[in-house]
Structure formats: structure tokens, C-alpha cells
Design a protein around this motif. Structure first.
Motif, PDB file in Angstrom:
ATOM      1  N   SER A 165      12.090 -33.919  47.447  1.00  0.00           N
ATOM      2  CA  SER A 165      12.226 -33.278  48.762  1.00  0.00           C
ATOM      3  C   SER A 165      13.412 -33.909  49.479  1.00  0.00           C
ATOM      4  CB  SER A 165      10.951 -33.457  49.595  1.00  0.00           C
ATOM      5  OG  SER A 165      10.710 -34.824  49.858  1.00  0.00           O
ATOM      6  N   THR A 166      14.112 -33.095  50.249  1.00  0.00           N
ATOM      7  CA  THR A 166      15.315 -33.566  50.939  1.00  0.00           C
ATOM      8  C   THR A 166      15.269 -33.144  52.399  1.00  0.00           C
ATOM      9  OG1 THR A 166      16.599 -33.367  48.892  1.00  0.00           O
ATOM     10  CG2 THR A 166      17.837 -33.529  50.947  1.00  0.00           C
ATOM     11  N   ILE A 167      15.674 -34.042  53.278  1.00  0.00           N
ATOM     12  CA  ILE A 167      15.786 -33.700  54.698  1.00  0.00           C
ATOM     13  C   ILE A 167      17.193 -34.015  55.182  1.00  0.00           C
ATOM     14  CG2 ILE A 167      13.349 -34.144  55.182  1.00  0.00           C
ATOM     15  CD1 ILE A 167      14.242 -36.766  56.557  1.00  0.00           C
ATOM     16  N   ASP A 168      17.653 -33.229  56.138  1.00  0.00           N
ATOM     17  CA  ASP A 168      18.928 -33.513  56.795  1.00  0.00           C
ATOM     18  C   ASP A 168      18.616 -34.317  58.047  1.00  0.00           C
ATOM     19  OD1 ASP A 168      21.373 -33.380  58.308  1.00  0.00           O
ATOM     20  OD2 ASP A 168      21.977 -31.731  56.999  1.00  0.00           O
ATOM     21  N   ALA A 169      19.231 -35.473  58.177  1.00  0.00           N
ATOM     22  CA  ALA A 169      18.887 -36.389  59.268  1.00  0.00           C
ATOM     23  C   ALA A 169      19.266 -35.851  60.643  1.00  0.00           C
ATOM     24  CB  ALA A 169      19.562 -37.741  59.047  1.00  0.00           C
ATOM     25  N   PHE A 170      20.266 -34.987  60.722  1.00  0.00           N
ATOM     26  CA  PHE A 170      20.704 -34.497  62.027  1.00  0.00           C
ATOM     27  C   PHE A 170      19.639 -33.614  62.670  1.00  0.00           C
ATOM     28  CE2 PHE A 170      24.984 -35.463  60.293  1.00  0.00           C
ATOM     29  CZ  PHE A 170      25.403 -36.313  61.311  1.00  0.00           C
ATOM     30  N   GLY A 171      19.332 -33.912  63.918  1.00  0.00           N
ATOM     31  CA  GLY A 171      18.341 -33.139  64.657  1.00  0.00           C
ATOM     32  C   GLY A 171      16.912 -33.540  64.380  1.00  0.00           C
ATOM     33  N   VAL A 172      16.713 -34.583  63.566  1.00  0.00           N
ATOM     34  CA  VAL A 172      15.361 -35.025  63.204  1.00  0.00           C
ATOM     35  C   VAL A 172      14.944 -36.192  64.093  1.00  0.00           C
ATOM     36  CG1 VAL A 172      13.983 -36.112  61.381  1.00  0.00           C
ATOM     37  CG2 VAL A 172      15.555 -34.261  60.819  1.00  0.00           C
ATOM     38  N   ASN A 173      13.688 -36.187  64.520  1.00  0.00           N
ATOM     39  CA  ASN A 173      13.149 -37.350  65.224  1.00  0.00           C
ATOM     40  C   ASN A 173      13.120 -38.509  64.231  1.00  0.00           C
ATOM     41  OD1 ASN A 173      11.676 -39.316  66.534  1.00  0.00           O
ATOM     42  ND2 ASN A 173      10.019 -37.954  67.163  1.00  0.00           N
ATOM     43  N   PRO A 174      13.871 -39.574  64.475  1.00  0.00           N
ATOM     44  CA  PRO A 174      14.006 -40.625  63.461  1.00  0.00           C
ATOM     45  C   PRO A 174      12.783 -41.524  63.302  1.00  0.00           C
ATOM     46  CG  PRO A 174      15.146 -41.270  65.453  1.00  0.00           C
ATOM     47  CD  PRO A 174      14.670 -39.862  65.680  1.00  0.00           C
ATOM     48  N   PHE A 175      11.861 -41.456  64.235  1.00  0.00           N
ATOM     49  CA  PHE A 175      10.738 -42.391  64.203  1.00  0.00           C
ATOM     50  C   PHE A 175       9.696 -41.945  63.168  1.00  0.00           C
ATOM     51  CE2 PHE A 175      12.666 -42.909  68.366  1.00  0.00           C
ATOM     52  CZ  PHE A 175      12.849 -44.283  68.381  1.00  0.00           C
ATOM     53  N   VAL A 217       9.520 -34.637  60.038  1.00  0.00           N
ATOM     54  CA  VAL A 217       9.650 -33.284  60.585  1.00  0.00           C
ATOM     55  C   VAL A 217       8.289 -32.599  60.693  1.00  0.00           C
ATOM     56  CG1 VAL A 217      10.667 -30.993  60.278  1.00  0.00           C
ATOM     57  CG2 VAL A 217      11.984 -33.040  59.692  1.00  0.00           C
ATOM     58  N   THR A 218       7.537 -32.589  59.587  1.00  0.00           N
ATOM     59  CA  THR A 218       6.270 -31.851  59.548  1.00  0.00           C
ATOM     60  C   THR A 218       5.058 -32.700  59.908  1.00  0.00           C
ATOM     61  OG1 THR A 218       5.890 -32.334  57.202  1.00  0.00           O
ATOM     62  CG2 THR A 218       7.231 -30.397  57.732  1.00  0.00           C
ATOM     63  N   LEU A 226       7.967 -50.368  55.697  1.00  0.00           N
ATOM     64  CA  LEU A 226       8.589 -49.189  55.095  1.00  0.00           C
ATOM     65  C   LEU A 226       8.932 -48.147  56.166  1.00  0.00           C
ATOM     66  CD1 LEU A 226       9.471 -47.796  52.501  1.00  0.00           C
ATOM     67  CD2 LEU A 226       7.118 -46.998  52.190  1.00  0.00           C
ATOM     68  N   SER A 227       8.036 -47.946  57.124  1.00  0.00           N
ATOM     69  CA  SER A 227       8.293 -46.997  58.212  1.00  0.00           C
ATOM     70  C   SER A 227       9.486 -47.438  59.051  1.00  0.00           C
ATOM     71  CB  SER A 227       7.052 -46.866  59.104  1.00  0.00           C
ATOM     72  OG  SER A 227       5.985 -46.305  58.397  1.00  0.00           O
ATOM     73  N   THR A 228       9.561 -48.740  59.312  1.00  0.00           N
ATOM     74  CA  THR A 228      10.687 -49.271  60.092  1.00  0.00           C
ATOM     75  C   THR A 228      12.005 -49.067  59.351  1.00  0.00           C
ATOM     76  OG1 THR A 228       9.264 -50.951  61.099  1.00  0.00           O
ATOM     77  CG2 THR A 228      11.634 -51.337  61.190  1.00  0.00           C
ATOM     78  N   ALA A 229      12.012 -49.378  58.058  1.00  0.00           N
ATOM     79  CA  ALA A 229      13.236 -49.239  57.264  1.00  0.00           C
ATOM     80  C   ALA A 229      13.678 -47.777  57.185  1.00  0.00           C
ATOM     81  CB  ALA A 229      13.009 -49.802  55.861  1.00  0.00           C
ATOM     82  N   LEU A 230      12.730 -46.860  57.016  1.00  0.00           N
ATOM     83  CA  LEU A 230      13.071 -45.433  56.969  1.00  0.00           C
ATOM     84  C   LEU A 230      13.601 -44.946  58.315  1.00  0.00           C
ATOM     85  CD1 LEU A 230      10.052 -44.191  54.834  1.00  0.00           C
ATOM     86  CD2 LEU A 230      12.467 -43.908  54.214  1.00  0.00           C
ATOM     87  N   THR A 231      13.011 -45.441  59.393  1.00  0.00           N
ATOM     88  CA  THR A 231      13.487 -45.083  60.733  1.00  0.00           C
ATOM     89  C   THR A 231      14.930 -45.529  60.925  1.00  0.00           C
ATOM     90  OG1 THR A 231      11.279 -45.171  61.725  1.00  0.00           O
ATOM     91  CG2 THR A 231      13.154 -45.496  63.209  1.00  0.00           C
ATOM     92  N   ARG A 232      15.228 -46.768  60.542  1.00  0.00           N
ATOM     93  CA  ARG A 232      16.592 -47.285  60.687  1.00  0.00           C
ATOM     94  C   ARG A 232      17.571 -46.534  59.785  1.00  0.00           C
ATOM     95  NH1 ARG A 232      17.307 -48.901  65.245  1.00  0.00           N
ATOM     96  NH2 ARG A 232      19.332 -49.655  64.509  1.00  0.00           N
ATOM     97  N   LEU A 233      17.103 -46.116  58.602  1.00  0.00           N
ATOM     98  CA  LEU A 233      17.976 -45.370  57.693  1.00  0.00           C
ATOM     99  C   LEU A 233      18.310 -43.997  58.283  1.00  0.00           C
ATOM    100  CD1 LEU A 233      19.473 -44.978  55.062  1.00  0.00           C
ATOM    101  CD2 LEU A 233      17.308 -44.320  53.971  1.00  0.00           C
ATOM    102  N   ILE A 234      17.311 -43.308  58.826  1.00  0.00           N
ATOM    103  CA  ILE A 234      17.567 -41.992  59.427  1.00  0.00           C
ATOM    104  C   ILE A 234      18.517 -42.131  60.611  1.00  0.00           C
ATOM    105  CG2 ILE A 234      16.499 -40.062  60.665  1.00  0.00           C
ATOM    106  CD1 ILE A 234      14.005 -40.484  58.924  1.00  0.00           C
ATOM    107  N   LYS A 235      18.325 -43.180  61.414  1.00  0.00           N
ATOM    108  CA  LYS A 235      19.235 -43.404  62.546  1.00  0.00           C
ATOM    109  C   LYS A 235      20.656 -43.679  62.066  1.00  0.00           C
ATOM    110  CE  LYS A 235      16.241 -44.850  66.307  1.00  0.00           C
ATOM    111  NZ  LYS A 235      16.054 -45.823  67.400  1.00  0.00           N
ATOM    112  N   ALA A 236      20.772 -44.438  60.976  1.00  0.00           N
ATOM    113  CA  ALA A 236      22.098 -44.734  60.423  1.00  0.00           C
ATOM    114  C   ALA A 236      22.767 -43.452  59.922  1.00  0.00           C
ATOM    115  CB  ALA A 236      21.977 -45.749  59.289  1.00  0.00           C
ATOM    116  N   LEU A 237      21.980 -42.555  59.326  1.00  0.00           N
ATOM    117  CA  LEU A 237      22.525 -41.285  58.843  1.00  0.00           C
ATOM    118  C   LEU A 237      22.939 -40.376  59.998  1.00  0.00           C
ATOM    119  CD1 LEU A 237      19.975 -40.542  55.973  1.00  0.00           C
ATOM    120  CD2 LEU A 237      22.400 -41.086  55.691  1.00  0.00           C
ATOM    121  N   GLN A 238      22.317 -40.548  61.143  1.00  0.00           N
ATOM    122  CA  GLN A 238      22.629 -39.708  62.303  1.00  0.00           C
ATOM    123  C   GLN A 238      23.895 -40.158  63.028  1.00  0.00           C
ATOM    124  OE1 GLN A 238      18.949 -40.015  64.500  1.00  0.00           O
ATOM    125  NE2 GLN A 238      18.072 -38.187  63.554  1.00  0.00           N
ATOM    126  N   ARG A 239      24.352 -41.360  62.741  1.00  0.00           N
ATOM    127  CA  ARG A 239      25.548 -41.867  63.424  1.00  0.00           C
ATOM    128  C   ARG A 239      26.820 -41.361  62.759  1.00  0.00           C
ATOM    129  NH1 ARG A 239      22.271 -46.651  64.261  1.00  0.00           N
ATOM    130  NH2 ARG A 239      23.013 -47.653  62.357  1.00  0.00           N
TER     131      ARG A 239
END
Length: 284
Positions: free
Chosen positions: A225-235, A253-254, A271-284
Motif C-alpha cells: 500500500s502506498t500513500i502520498d504524504a502531501f495533505g495527510v495528517n502526519p500524526f 488517512v483511513t 514506531l508511531s513517532t518514527a512514522l509521524t516524523r517520516l511523514i512530516k519529513a516527506l511533507q517538507r
């Protein structure tokens, strides 16, 4: 029987005559009568009845006496309709002039309303400012903590970028806390779920899920499964269940199950913290 019926019939006729005589009043005089009735009810502090009489004046389509606006303003003020009350009282002083019986009282009421509205506005602004300050300080604290976390991961995993370091950290956690079915955990015999994350392009995060069944000659099924980080709530959130003997990382998202690991609260949180930081990094 007829004798008893006649008095009742006569009374009904008299009532109809009286009602017709009232309704026969010219509209402007009827308006004056209703204003006087409203004034009496207001004196008795029966605001609902007073408003009822004044509402009937509106239906007559005539220009009422100035007192109508004064009484209407008092009623609006009683019900907390400050803007409306100010408009009605202002109309009264304009039409009645300085000679009006309630001219000075109306002016005092207008001043009182002005002060109340200013006070309410000040309280509202203070609340908004306090909320903004709290929100800003919360964001600042979260961002400061997040930057410290990012720096820690950079030092632990030497990689070309922060995103690559976070991917290495996440995959290390996924490998260390694989979910296995059954009371006895054995990689050779237990069915298990293996997960791995990777980056696609500049903003996409892919999660590969592999279900391994050693009992069936080690057969496995793989899905991605793949998500695009833009527009996603990173938490990213998680939920651990002792009954299911697992922790689930929720899809950002879901909100559905996204990743499953062993029942370890601290690992799920990390793991949740690391994924949150990764999504935020992708959004920058």
C-alpha cells in the motif's frame, strides 16, 4: 330547554359584537391600543405578553408611535438581543426627540448596551488570544521535541538524508517486533506478518506486507500500500490489545489497520513517532 339556550346564545352574540367592534378600529388607533397594552404588560414584567402585543403592531403595516420602539428596545434588551435593542432605542430617541418621556432613560440604556457589547468583545478577544497562545506554544514544544528526535535518529543511522535514517529505524523496529500467531512464538512454525517501508519518489511512502505460513511449505502472500504524504495528517496513532496479542499502527488517512507488530506498547509508541516524523519529513 329553549329558555336555557337563549341566554347562552345572547352571550355569544354580545362577544362577537365586542370582538367586531375592536377589530373595526382603524389600523393606527389599533396600533396605539396594542402599544398601551404592551406597556401595561411590561410594567408587570410579563415580557412575553408584551412582545406578543408589539408583534401584532408590526402586522398592521402602519407607522407606530415612538413609544413602540422604546418598549421593543426594552424587551430586546431583556432577552439579551443587544444589537437589536440598541437599534430600537436609537430609533426611539430620533423620533421622540428630547421631549420624549423616556428620552433620557433610552440614552442611558444605549450607553449600558454599548458597555456590555464592548465587555463581551473584550472577553471574546481575550479567549481567542489565549487559545492562539496555547496553540502556538503547543506547536513550538512539539516541533522542538520533534527536531530533537530527528537529530537522535540521524546520529543512530548514518544515511544521506533524515528520511533515509527514519526508514532504516522503522524497518529495524518492524524486524525486531514481528507479529507471530499462537501462544508459543517460533519463527519456524508460527504464522507471522512481516512489514517493510520504503520511499517512492519525493513524497510517497510504501508499506509492504508479507504474510508467512510455515505450515504450508513456507508459502507467503505479499501486498503493498502506498500513500502520498502531501495533505495527510502526519500524526500516526496505535492501539495495543492483550486479547489479540498484538499492536496495530493505524493508517493516517483511513484510521484502519495499517501495520501489525507484536504486543509491545513501547515499540508501538516508538514506531508511531518514527512514522509521524517520516511523514512530516516527506511533507517538507
Amino acid at each position: 330547554m329553549i329558555k336555557r339556550f337563549v341566554p347562552h346564545m345572547l352571550a355569544a352574540c354580545l362577544t362577537l359584537v365586542a370582538a367586531s367592534s375592536v377589530s373595526a378600529l382603524p389600523a393606527d388607533i389599533e396600533a396605539d391600543r396594542l402599544v398601551l397594552a404592551a406597556e401595561e404588560k411590561l410594567g408587570a414584567q410579563d415580557y412575553e405578553a408584551a412582545r406578543g402585543y408589539l408583534d401584532r403592531v408590526d402586522g398592521l403595516k402602519v407607522t407606530p408611535v415612538p413609544k413602540f420602539y422604546y418598549l421593543s428596545g426594552q424587551i430586546a434588551f431583556h432577552y439579551g438581543e443587544l444589537s437589536k435593542a440598541s437599534e430600537l432605542l436609537s430609533q426611539y430617541v430620533e423620533e421622540a426627540g428630547r421631549e420624549g418621556d423616556a428620552y433620557e432613560d433610552a440614552l442611558r440604556k444605549i450607553t449600558q448596551i454599548e458597555e456590555q457589547m464592548q465587555s463581551q468583545e473584550a472577553v471574546s478577544q481575550s479567549r481567542d488570544q489565549l487559545r492562539d497562545i496555547k496553540a502556538a506554544s503547543g506547536i513550538e514544544r512539539e516541533d522542538t521535541a520533534g527536531q530533537a528526535y530527528d537529530e537522535k535518529i540521524r546520529k543512530l543511522y548514518i544515511a544521506p538524508s533524515l528520511k533515509d535514517s527514519l526508514v532504516l529505524h522503522i524497518n529495524s523496529l518492524l524486524s525486531s517486533y514481528e507479529y507471530m500467531e499462537g501462544r508459543i512464538k517460533n519463527r519456524k512454525t508460527s504464522e507471522r506478518l512481516e512489514f517493510q517501508v520504503s520511499l517512492q519518489g519525493t513524497s510517497q511512502l510504501s508499506v509492504a506486507r508479507k504474510q508467512v505460513k510455515p505450515a504450508n511449505s513456507g508459502q507467503s502472500s505479499i501486498s503493498t500500500s502506498t500513500i502520498d504524504a502531501f495533505g495527510v495528517n502526519p500524526f500516526v496513532s496505535y492501539r495495543c490489545s492483550s486479547a489479540a496479542d498484538q499492536c496495530q499502527i493505524k493508517h493516517p488517512v483511513t484510521g484502519a489497520e495499517w501495520i501489525v507488530i507484536a504486543a509491545d506498547e513501547s515499540a508501538a509508541k516508538e514506531l508511531s513517532t518514527a512514522l509521524t516524523r517520516l511523514i512530516k519529513a516527506l511533507q517538507r
